[in-house]
Design an enzyme around this catalytic site. Structure first.
Site, PDB file in Angstrom:
ATOM      1  N   CYS A   1     -36.992 -56.227  26.844  1.00 36.68           N
ATOM      2  CA  CYS A   1     -38.291 -56.696  26.331  1.00 36.68           C
ATOM      3  C   CYS A   1     -38.858 -57.710  27.311  1.00 36.68           C
ATOM      4  O   CYS A   1     -38.200 -58.137  28.234  1.00 36.68           O
ATOM      5  CB  CYS A   1     -38.087 -57.357  24.977  1.00 36.68           C
ATOM      6  SG  CYS A   1     -37.226 -56.302  23.834  1.00 36.68           S
TER       7      CYS A   1
ATOM      8  N   ARG B   1     -41.405 -53.393  31.376  1.00 38.16           N
ATOM      9  CA  ARG B   1     -40.008 -53.619  30.940  1.00 38.16           C
ATOM     10  C   ARG B   1     -39.766 -53.024  29.569  1.00 38.16           C
ATOM     11  O   ARG B   1     -38.653 -52.690  29.220  1.00 38.16           O
ATOM     12  CB  ARG B   1     -39.738 -55.119  30.878  1.00 38.16           C
ATOM     13  CG  ARG B   1     -39.746 -55.837  32.190  1.00 38.16           C
ATOM     14  CD  ARG B   1     -39.670 -57.322  31.955  1.00 38.16           C
ATOM     15  NE  ARG B   1     -38.446 -57.660  31.289  1.00 38.16           N
ATOM     16  CZ  ARG B   1     -37.339 -58.044  31.919  1.00 38.16           C
ATOM     17  NH1 ARG B   1     -37.355 -58.120  33.226  1.00 38.16           N
ATOM     18  NH2 ARG B   1     -36.261 -58.336  31.280  1.00 38.16           N
TER      19      ARG B   1
ATOM     20  N   TRP C   1     -38.997 -53.391  23.504  1.00 37.96           N
ATOM     21  CA  TRP C   1     -38.349 -52.087  23.639  1.00 37.96           C
ATOM     22  C   TRP C   1     -37.353 -52.069  22.479  1.00 37.96           C
ATOM     23  O   TRP C   1     -36.418 -52.859  22.442  1.00 37.96           O
ATOM     24  CB  TRP C   1     -37.633 -51.964  24.983  1.00 37.96           C
ATOM     25  CG  TRP C   1     -37.007 -50.626  25.190  1.00 37.96           C
ATOM     26  CD1 TRP C   1     -37.597 -49.499  25.678  1.00 37.96           C
ATOM     27  CD2 TRP C   1     -35.655 -50.260  24.876  1.00 37.96           C
ATOM     28  NE1 TRP C   1     -36.697 -48.456  25.714  1.00 37.96           N
ATOM     29  CE2 TRP C   1     -35.514 -48.886  25.215  1.00 37.96           C
ATOM     30  CE3 TRP C   1     -34.564 -50.929  24.350  1.00 37.96           C
ATOM     31  CZ2 TRP C   1     -34.318 -48.195  25.046  1.00 37.96           C
ATOM     32  CZ3 TRP C   1     -33.369 -50.241  24.171  1.00 37.96           C
ATOM     33  CH2 TRP C   1     -33.266 -48.880  24.524  1.00 37.96           C
TER      34      TRP C   1
ATOM     35  N   ASN D   1     -35.306 -61.526  23.193  1.00 37.46           N
ATOM     36  CA  ASN D   1     -34.899 -60.402  24.035  1.00 37.46           C
ATOM     37  C   ASN D   1     -33.382 -60.331  23.949  1.00 37.46           C
ATOM     38  O   ASN D   1     -32.713 -61.348  24.011  1.00 37.46           O
ATOM     39  CB  ASN D   1     -35.345 -60.677  25.483  1.00 37.46           C
ATOM     40  CG  ASN D   1     -35.088 -59.481  26.378  1.00 37.46           C
ATOM     41  OD1 ASN D   1     -34.715 -58.415  25.890  1.00 37.46           O
ATOM     42  ND2 ASN D   1     -35.277 -59.652  27.666  1.00 37.46           N
ATOM     43  N   GLY D   2     -32.819 -59.144  23.740  1.00 39.10           N
ATOM     44  CA  GLY D   2     -31.361 -59.002  23.679  1.00 39.10           C
ATOM     45  C   GLY D   2     -30.933 -58.534  22.288  1.00 39.10           C
ATOM     46  O   GLY D   2     -31.725 -57.962  21.546  1.00 39.10           O
TER      47      GLY D   2
ATOM     48  N   GLU E   1     -29.266 -38.172  42.131  1.00 38.27           N
ATOM     49  CA  GLU E   1     -30.428 -39.078  42.049  1.00 38.27           C
ATOM     50  C   GLU E   1     -31.728 -38.285  41.951  1.00 38.27           C
ATOM     51  O   GLU E   1     -32.624 -38.626  41.177  1.00 38.27           O
ATOM     52  CB  GLU E   1     -30.442 -40.016  43.254  1.00 38.27           C
ATOM     53  CG  GLU E   1     -31.716 -40.804  43.476  1.00 38.27           C
ATOM     54  CD  GLU E   1     -32.172 -41.659  42.298  1.00 38.27           C
ATOM     55  OE1 GLU E   1     -31.365 -41.893  41.370  1.00 38.27           O
ATOM     56  OE2 GLU E   1     -33.352 -42.050  42.289  1.00 38.27           O
TER      57      GLU E   1
ATOM     58  N   LYS F   1     -34.488 -38.630  38.899  1.00 41.37           N
ATOM     59  CA  LYS F   1     -35.927 -38.897  39.082  1.00 41.37           C
ATOM     60  C   LYS F   1     -36.745 -37.888  38.297  1.00 41.37           C
ATOM     61  O   LYS F   1     -37.681 -38.233  37.594  1.00 41.37           O
ATOM     62  CB  LYS F   1     -36.311 -38.798  40.563  1.00 41.37           C
ATOM     63  CG  LYS F   1     -36.093 -39.973  41.431  1.00 41.37           C
ATOM     64  CD  LYS F   1     -36.798 -41.254  41.086  1.00 41.37           C
ATOM     65  CE  LYS F   1     -36.200 -42.199  40.139  1.00 41.37           C
ATOM     66  NZ  LYS F   1     -34.916 -42.745  40.266  1.00 41.37           N
TER      67      LYS F   1
ATOM     68  N   GLU G   1     -36.368 -38.317  34.385  1.00 46.62           N
ATOM     69  CA  GLU G   1     -36.855 -39.533  33.717  1.00 46.62           C
ATOM     70  C   GLU G   1     -38.371 -39.672  33.753  1.00 46.62           C
ATOM     71  O   GLU G   1     -38.937 -40.418  32.951  1.00 46.62           O
ATOM     72  CB  GLU G   1     -36.199 -40.785  34.259  1.00 46.62           C
ATOM     73  CG  GLU G   1     -36.550 -41.198  35.652  1.00 46.62           C
ATOM     74  CD  GLU G   1     -35.884 -42.534  36.008  1.00 46.62           C
ATOM     75  OE1 GLU G   1     -35.653 -43.379  35.139  1.00 46.62           O
ATOM     76  OE2 GLU G   1     -35.590 -42.709  37.202  1.00 46.62           O
TER      77      GLU G   1
ATOM     78  N   HIS H   1     -17.798 -22.658  39.829  1.00 45.51           N
ATOM     79  CA  HIS H   1     -16.881 -23.055  38.743  1.00 45.51           C
ATOM     80  C   HIS H   1     -17.620 -23.225  37.419  1.00 45.51           C
ATOM     81  O   HIS H   1     -17.140 -23.926  36.539  1.00 45.51           O
ATOM     82  CB  HIS H   1     -16.171 -24.354  39.147  1.00 45.51           C
ATOM     83  CG  HIS H   1     -15.430 -24.216  40.434  1.00 45.51           C
ATOM     84  ND1 HIS H   1     -14.238 -23.545  40.551  1.00 45.51           N
ATOM     85  CD2 HIS H   1     -15.761 -24.593  41.692  1.00 45.51           C
ATOM     86  CE1 HIS H   1     -13.837 -23.548  41.815  1.00 45.51           C
ATOM     87  NE2 HIS H   1     -14.743 -24.176  42.537  1.00 45.51           N
TER      88      HIS H   1
ATOM     89  N   LYS I   1     -37.703 -50.890  32.202  1.00 44.25           N
ATOM     90  CA  LYS I   1     -37.357 -51.136  33.599  1.00 44.25           C
ATOM     91  C   LYS I   1     -36.003 -51.824  33.749  1.00 44.25           C
ATOM     92  O   LYS I   1     -35.233 -51.484  34.628  1.00 44.25           O
ATOM     93  CB  LYS I   1     -38.424 -52.004  34.253  1.00 44.25           C
ATOM     94  CG  LYS I   1     -38.161 -52.285  35.729  1.00 44.25           C
ATOM     95  CD  LYS I   1     -38.113 -51.009  36.544  1.00 44.25           C
ATOM     96  CE  LYS I   1     -37.819 -51.241  37.996  1.00 44.25           C
ATOM     97  NZ  LYS I   1     -37.603 -49.984  38.716  1.00 44.25           N
TER      98      LYS I   1
HETATM   99  C1  AGP Z   1     -33.730 -45.499  37.702  1.00 42.46           C
HETATM  100  O1  AGP Z   1     -34.908 -44.770  38.028  1.00 42.46           O
HETATM  101  C2  AGP Z   1     -33.760 -46.040  36.301  1.00 42.46           C
HETATM  102  N1  AGP Z   1     -34.910 -46.799  36.052  1.00 42.46           N
HETATM  103  C3  AGP Z   1     -32.463 -46.711  35.897  1.00 42.46           C
HETATM  104  O2  AGP Z   1     -31.463 -45.723  35.996  1.00 42.46           O
HETATM  105  C4  AGP Z   1     -32.020 -47.926  36.747  1.00 42.46           C
HETATM  106  O3  AGP Z   1     -31.661 -47.509  38.053  1.00 42.46           O
HETATM  107  C5  AGP Z   1     -30.780 -48.534  36.078  1.00 42.46           C
HETATM  108  O4  AGP Z   1     -31.172 -48.987  34.807  1.00 42.46           O
HETATM  109  C6  AGP Z   1     -30.164 -49.697  36.864  1.00 42.46           C
HETATM  110  O5  AGP Z   1     -31.094 -50.736  36.956  1.00 42.46           O
HETATM  111  P1  AGP Z   1     -30.788 -51.939  37.987  1.00 42.46           P
HETATM  112  O6  AGP Z   1     -30.752 -51.330  39.365  1.00 42.46           O
HETATM  113  O7  AGP Z   1     -31.922 -52.888  37.811  1.00 42.46           O
HETATM  114  O8  AGP Z   1     -29.461 -52.537  37.625  1.00 42.46           O
END
Ligand code: AGP
Length: 611
Positions: free
Chosen positions: A2, A27, A76, A102-103, A484, A488, A491, A507, A606
């Protein structure tokens, strides 16, 4: 996850808070709210589900009389649906105390039950709502709001950052943190701006105070008091300077931050290597590691912990460090590492990789080994972040603020930095050492050559944008890139995409292939190219469409693939950076064609500051 913002000073407080929330909205953006105390000392709360811009007219209308103190929150959802009832700020039953949080409060249910027993009512499904009511209870018991807040904080367990406003003390904001970031900006004319992320502060001031765990800040106009609420000891505020560049953090002419951050790749590589690669002298300078050179001599194992994209960067780092420095490396998802019972010797390094420096699982991994006596290193982008402050040493990525939820330039920076670390640990003894130093100097230009293919990559993306499944395959150092690339796509376009080691196709995954199941094959020049071409043939034989990443000049790939994206010739060790860039563009154009929210994909945030 958040965003928290607070302001106290001469400006219209709600304007500052709303602007700050907009800067933090990447965020977490399920719901939003502000609390403020008007000039007639009445406490007001305006909150609802949805984005910050939807709240602005409501706040302006309510705050017409002006106000100089306010707190706000973008949410969030962790506990309870994203709706106005669960949006923050939350208030006590008397509506005199307002809290944003937050948390996660892990013992909230027990506290809630106790408060209900003594007559308190609850209206939301959140864990947060126990905080203002518990403060209210202790305030009625002690007669002191500050003491009541201290007692409440000592009753809470979990990871949290809170900001508290009350009509009982209309000129004060209280703020506290445990394992969740909070930073206080020190303004010019004795005003203060509080936030869970420096992005909300940097256009007001670069003078900041990062709160530490168990800090309680009492913020009044021109007067800031910080203490440890557990030890009940006063602390001197340590003012630091933010090194963020406001220009870098703004959108410029780009339609969104993700595209801007992808196109920053050449600059990102440059700033990650600036002053660190002296190719002519054959030197790698990493000031952040020099202080531990003596200890590095005894290192016989490195465990890398990270999440998401940073985890995949770590997997690329594994190949690089093992090949160039000859040190065994194991990469683990931070969320799994926490619960493993693996032996950990003092000659092992724990290397945490994180863009935000606030990811709860990665933080927890560092906390776990705190007493093991091993070195804790960081590869972090956000300077002054919790992870950066918890490590013994490290190498910053210097990529500047990354605002899009989908991490792009951070991955480029992380892999660049990991290449530098691998070269640094190699002590110049690997046969490719000098060649790699030279290649790193040429890489920004090569990254630009990939970006120059954006229209071609867009054409291919439009051709496959309606696919419902996607496979990404690669071998050796390109295997983590396949993972990776799949992340991308999934997400930001919400297409189910899976990354796989190309050698694994026979396999099982080959069973998935048909004409509606395209494969993105990473087939650049390498020692294993022939093997990858065989995998491509196997897919083609089953009618599977193939998009291949290949090295400029490779003609053999053309009859095998439906589409080819050519990458500039580069060393195997630097291919991941160029391959990632092409896949970032591909994912971007697919999501753009689908009309999705590129910077704020659904369900994500984020910075994952909850476990
Ligand atoms: C990546 O596109 C995502 N947003 C997510 O997987 C991110 O890499 C992950 O949450 C780790 O975040 P950080 O690098 O800030 O620790």
């Amino acid at each position: 996850m958040c965003g928290i913002v607070g302001y106290l000073g001469d400006k219209q407080a709600t304007d500052v808070v709303i602007e700050g929330l907009a800067a933090l909205e990447y965020r977490g953006y399920d719901s939003v709210g502000v609390a403020f105390i008007s000039k007639d000392r009445a406490g007001k709360v305006v909150k609802q589900a949805g984005r910050v811009e939807s709240l602005v007219p409501l706040v302006k209308q309510q705050a017409l009389a002006g106000c100089h103190i306010s707190i706000g929150h973008t949410r969030w959802a962790t506990h309870g649906l994203p709706n106005s009832k669960n949006a923050h700020p939350h208030a006590n039953n008397d509506n005199t105390i307002f809290v944003v949080h937050n948390g996660i409060i892990e013992n909230y249910q027990e506290l809630r039950d106790q408060l209900i027993k003594i007559g308190y009512n609850f209206y939301s499904e959140t864990d947060t709502e126990v905080i203002p009511n518990l403060i209210d209870y202790y305030n009625k018991k002690t007669g002191s709001l500050e003491q009541a807040i201290r007692d409440t904080l000592n009753d809470l367990s979990g990871a949290f950052a809170v900001a508290i406003l009350s009509t009982l003390e209309p000129d004060t904001i209280y703020a506290a943190r445990v394992s969740s970031p909070l930073v206080i900006g020190v303004g010019e004319n004795q005003d203060y701006i509080l936030a869970s992320d420096p992005n909300a502060i940097m256009e007001h001031t670069k003078k900041v105070i990062f709160l530490d765990d168990n800090d309680l800040a009492v913020i009044k106009k021109g007067k800031l008091k910080i203490s440890d609420f557990k030890a009940n000891t006063a602390k001197d505020p340590k003012v630091e300077l933010l090194d963020y560049d406001q220009e870098k953090a703004s959108l410029g002419d780009f339609p969104n931050f993700m595209l801007k951050e992808i196109f920053e790749a050449p600059q990102t590589i440059k700033t990650a290597t600036l002053g660190r690669v002296l190719a002519d002298e054959g030197i790698i300078k990493l000031g952040g590691l020099e202080s531990i050179n003596a200890q590095l001599r005894y290192i016989d194992r490195i465990v890398i912990v990270a999440c998401g994209t940073s985890y995949y960067a770590g997997m690329v780092g594994e190949y690089l460090i093992e090949e160039l420095a000859g040190i065994p490396v194991e990469v683990q998802q931070a969320s799994e590492f926490k619960y493993r019972h693996e032996p950990f010797s003092r000659s092992t390094i724990l290397l945490a990789i994180s863009q935000s420096g606030e990811t709860a699982d990665t933080l927890a991994a560092l906390e776990k080994v705190k007493d093991f006596g091993c070195l804790r290193l960081g590869v972090v982008n956000a300077t002054g972040s919790s992870i950066a402050r918890l490590t013994d040493a490290g190498v910053y990525c210097h990529a500047g603020p990354e605002r899009a939820v989908a991490s792009t330039k951070a991955f480029i920076a992380q892999v660049t930095v990991l290449t530098l670390i691998a070269l640094y640990l190699s002590k110049g003894e690997h046969k490719s050492y000098r060649k790699l130093l030279k290649e790193l100097e040429l890489l920004p230009e090569k990254a630009k050559a990939v970006l120059d293919q954006a229209n071609e990559i867009k054409r291919i993306a439009l051709k496959y944008k309606d696919s419902s499944e996607f496979l990404y395959i690669g071998r050796t150092i390109l295997y983590p890139c396949a993972l990776e690339g799949a992340l991308k796509l999934k997400e930001i376009s919400y297409i189910h995409a899976e990354g796989y080691a190309a050698g694994e196709m026979k396999h099982g995954p080959l069973a998935l292939i048909d004409k509606n199941f395209p494969t993105f094959a990473l087939a650049t020049n390498s020692a294993v190219l022939e093997k990858t071409l065989s995998n491509i043939e196997e897919i083609k034989a089953r009618g599977g469409p193939i998009i291949a990443l290949a090295t400029l000049g490779n003609k053999k790939i053309q009859p095998l693939a439906d589409e080819v994206i050519y990458l500039p010739e580069t060393l195997e060790q630097t291919q991941p950076i160029l391959a990632a860039l092409a896949m970032q563009l591909f994912a971007y154009f697919v999501a753009e064609a689908k009309g999705l929210d590129i910077d704020r994909p659904r369900n994500l945030a984020k910075s994952v500051t909850v476990e």
